[in-house]
Design an enzyme around this catalytic site. Structure first.
Site: not given
Length: 119
Positions: A8-9
């Site tokens: 998700a980064c």
């Protein structure tokens, strides 16, 4: 080389894009699912030449819950920090790239990812 990521980064995705563009041979470790042990965290810290508080995301909710900003940053509390990182892997700065030469970098910039590639 191995890269610790959170999919998700955006910084992790950028690092993977650069590694792929350069044809790098690497292994992905989704460290929120495959949580590093305390020994693995110690090894990465040694490879980085950093202390646990240097790779701690202190703005995360878990950090605030634990009151990390008030924890001493010294040799006496080093193990406490390492335990916190292992028990709350969201607190680990990302991505971390371990290079083939035994070193590591926190790959938050293109420059640091390229540094890992050059090793």
């Amino acid at each position: 080389m191995e890269i610790w990521i959170n999919p998700a980064c955006s910084k992790c995705r950028s690092a993977l894009t650069l590694l792929d563009a350069e044809g790098a041979d690497y292994t992905v470790r989704r460290y929120l699912e495959d949580v590093p042990t305390e020994d693995e965290i110690r090894e990465v810290l040694d490879r980085l030449g950093l202390e646990p508080w240097d790779i701690t995301r202190t703005q995360e909710a878990d950090a605030k819950e634990l009151g990390l900003k008030d924890w001493p940053r010294d040799a006496d509390t080093r193990e406490r920090w390492i335990t916190a990182l292992s028990q709350h892997p969201k607190l680990i700065q990302r991505p971390i790239i371990t290079a083939d030469d035994g070193t590591a970098v926190v790959g938050r910039t293109e420059e640091s990812v390229r540094d890992a590639l050059s090793r």
